[in-house]
Design an enzyme around this catalytic site. Structure first.
Site, PDB file in Angstrom:
ATOM      1  N   LYS A  31       0.845  -1.206   0.000  1.00  0.00           N
ATOM      2  CA  LYS A  31       0.000   0.000   0.000  1.00  0.00           C
ATOM      3  C   LYS A  31       0.874   1.247   0.000  1.00  0.00           C
ATOM      4  CE  LYS A  31      -3.900  -2.398   2.045  1.00  0.00           C
ATOM      5  NZ  LYS A  31      -4.527  -2.933   3.245  1.00  0.00           N
ATOM      6  N   GLN A  60      -5.166  -2.016   9.447  1.00  0.00           N
ATOM      7  CA  GLN A  60      -4.986  -3.303   8.775  1.00  0.00           C
ATOM      8  C   GLN A  60      -5.612  -4.415   9.605  1.00  0.00           C
ATOM      9  OE1 GLN A  60      -3.772  -3.653   5.667  1.00  0.00           O
ATOM     10  NE2 GLN A  60      -4.123  -5.855   5.711  1.00  0.00           N
ATOM     11  N   ASP A  71     -11.518   2.579   3.950  1.00  0.00           N
ATOM     12  CA  ASP A  71     -11.799   1.144   3.843  1.00  0.00           C
ATOM     13  C   ASP A  71     -13.300   0.891   3.683  1.00  0.00           C
ATOM     14  OD1 ASP A  71      -9.992  -0.951   3.734  1.00  0.00           O
ATOM     15  OD2 ASP A  71      -9.414  -0.744   5.835  1.00  0.00           O
TER      16      ASP A  71
HETATM   17  N1  GUN Z   1      -7.133  -7.223   5.548  1.00  0.00           N
HETATM   18  C1  GUN Z   1      -7.440  -7.939   4.434  1.00  0.00           C
HETATM   19  N2  GUN Z   1      -8.102  -7.171   3.524  1.00  0.00           N
HETATM   20  C2  GUN Z   1      -8.196  -5.933   4.090  1.00  0.00           C
HETATM   21  C3  GUN Z   1      -8.776  -4.706   3.630  1.00  0.00           C
HETATM   22  O1  GUN Z   1      -9.355  -4.582   2.534  1.00  0.00           O
HETATM   23  N3  GUN Z   1      -8.670  -3.657   4.521  1.00  0.00           N
HETATM   24  C4  GUN Z   1      -8.056  -3.781   5.751  1.00  0.00           C
HETATM   25  N4  GUN Z   1      -8.030  -2.711   6.528  1.00  0.00           N
HETATM   26  N5  GUN Z   1      -7.531  -4.910   6.176  1.00  0.00           N
HETATM   27  C5  GUN Z   1      -7.592  -5.976   5.363  1.00  0.00           C
END
Ligand code: GUN
Length: 364
Positions: free
Chosen positions: A124, A168, A191
């Site tokens: 990211k 996350q 998100d």
């Molecule tokens: N863990 C796995 N996929 C995601 C996601 O799309 N967002 C977040 N914050 N954590 C994740």
């Protein structure tokens, strides 16, 4: 997964540790573990698919309509679509910076030492750097308290240079995920996991500020591949908060008739066989068989599942939820793993962060 049938790709029996059981090693069918957190090629079939029309305009370069062999599905090239989107985002970011001097900022909070989460966060950050988004990262130890995570969120909620906050997942088991996600300011919830955003997504006539990235990426792939959604029968496999549930809501907003297949569904293959469009987000390697697919269906495979592969330097490789070798002979279009939905998730996160900065600064 009570009534789900988990069987080897090339046989009707239950899954075994047979890495070479599919036609090609690349797509053999041995899961290493079940992944509750998820993350894809189009080809052409002899059947006619009225709802799939690949547009031949400039963006058609986004779809690699490779003919793998005769009568195979088209490959929806998520890597190339995501690259195009990232380029569009970079142009917009430069335009905004030039016009009003604002650079979008994304804050990521990582708690603990999960290798997969650390990799996602690193990717990211790299993607932010490449398009010109400022990234801020807080890495807290596994033993942190909930309060420490909440304090980091508060700090980013109050920071005007931060336009998006992402915690996350998964969080360590001693933390209350709901409480933590609820504390992210709704206007920075890139998100799309805040209950107000999810609630608005579920309600007719309401608009969420953000839509969760992976489901948004699935719909974007369908749109950019020229797949008509309105009026089609869609089946979402899996009902997770991150992918399955919001994907079903999004398909419904696009006027599809949506069914969710989950671990308690009786005879899932019979339900799946009715679908014109399938989004699979179950985290089970090669679970969906070719015989479960209606001829001409479009398949979006969200699963990223490691399977044993002694020939790979890492000892494993990644496969989807769908037995690619089998469905490619039946479907009209399918996403590969890797290179399908995965790259789209990050592209949508960048898109949500840019939208957030534009909204906050009234820039269009
Ligand atoms: N863990 C796995 N996929 C995601 C996601 O799309 N967002 C977040 N914050 N954590 C994740």
């Amino acid at each position: 997964m009570a009534s789900m049938i988990f069987c080897d790709c090339s046989s009707s029996t239950t899954a075994r540790l047979l890495p070479l059981s599919c036609h090609k090693l690349r797509h053999s069918c041995t899961p290493l573990h079940f992944s509750p957190y998820l993350t894809f090629s189009i080809s052409s079939s002899k059947t006619s698919f009225p709802f799939l029309s690949i547009k031949s305009h400039a963006s058609s370069t986004l779809i690699s309509a490779k003919m793998a062999t005769e009568n195979t599905a088209k490959v929806i090239d998520g890597k190339s679509v995501a690259k195009q989107i990232r380029e569009e985002i970079a142009v917009e970011i430069a335009r905004m910076k030039e016009a009003i001097g604002v650079v979008p900022g994304l804050a990521v909070i990582l708690v603990g030492d999960r290798k997969d989460s650390a990799t996602y966060v690193r990717n990211k950050k790299k993607a932010c750097d490449a398009v010109g988004i400022n990234s801020f990262e807080v890495h807290l130890p596994e033993t942190s308290t909930e309060l420490e995570v909440l304090n980091s969120i508060t700090k980013f909620n109050e920071d005007a240079s931060v336009h998006g906050i992402l915690v996350q997942l998964p969080l360590p088991s001693h933390m209350d995920e709901e409480k933590i996600l609820n504390s992210v300011g709704i206007e920075k919830d890139v998100d799309g996991f805040h209950p107000l955003n999810i609630g608005r997504l579920a309600m007719r006539g309401r608009e969420p500020l953000f839509v969760p990235c992976t489901p948004k990426g699935c719909i974007e792939l369908l749109h950019r591949s020229g797949v008509q959604i309105k009026g089609k029968k869609a089946v979402v496999i899996g009902r997770s908060n991150i992918v399955g549930m919001p994907a079903a809501l999004l398909l419904q907003r696009e006027d599809a008739t949506v069914t969710i297949v989950h671990s308690r569904t009786n005879n899932p293959e019979n339900v799946i066989k009715e679908a014109d469009i399938i989004i699979s987000a179950v985290g089970q390697a090669n679970m969906v068989k070719g015989s479960w697919i209606k001829p001409g269906a479009v398949i979006i495979d969200v699963g990223i599942n490691p399977v044993e592969d002694p020939e790979s330097p890492r000892g494993y490789r990644l496969v989807g939820d769908v037995c690619y070798e089998e469905v490619v002979k039946v479907a009209s279009a399918v996403t590969p793993v890797p290179g399908g939905v995965g790259p789209m998730t990050i592209a949508m996160l960048l898109s949500n962060t840019l939208s957030s900065a534009k909204r906050m600064h009234n820039f269009s």
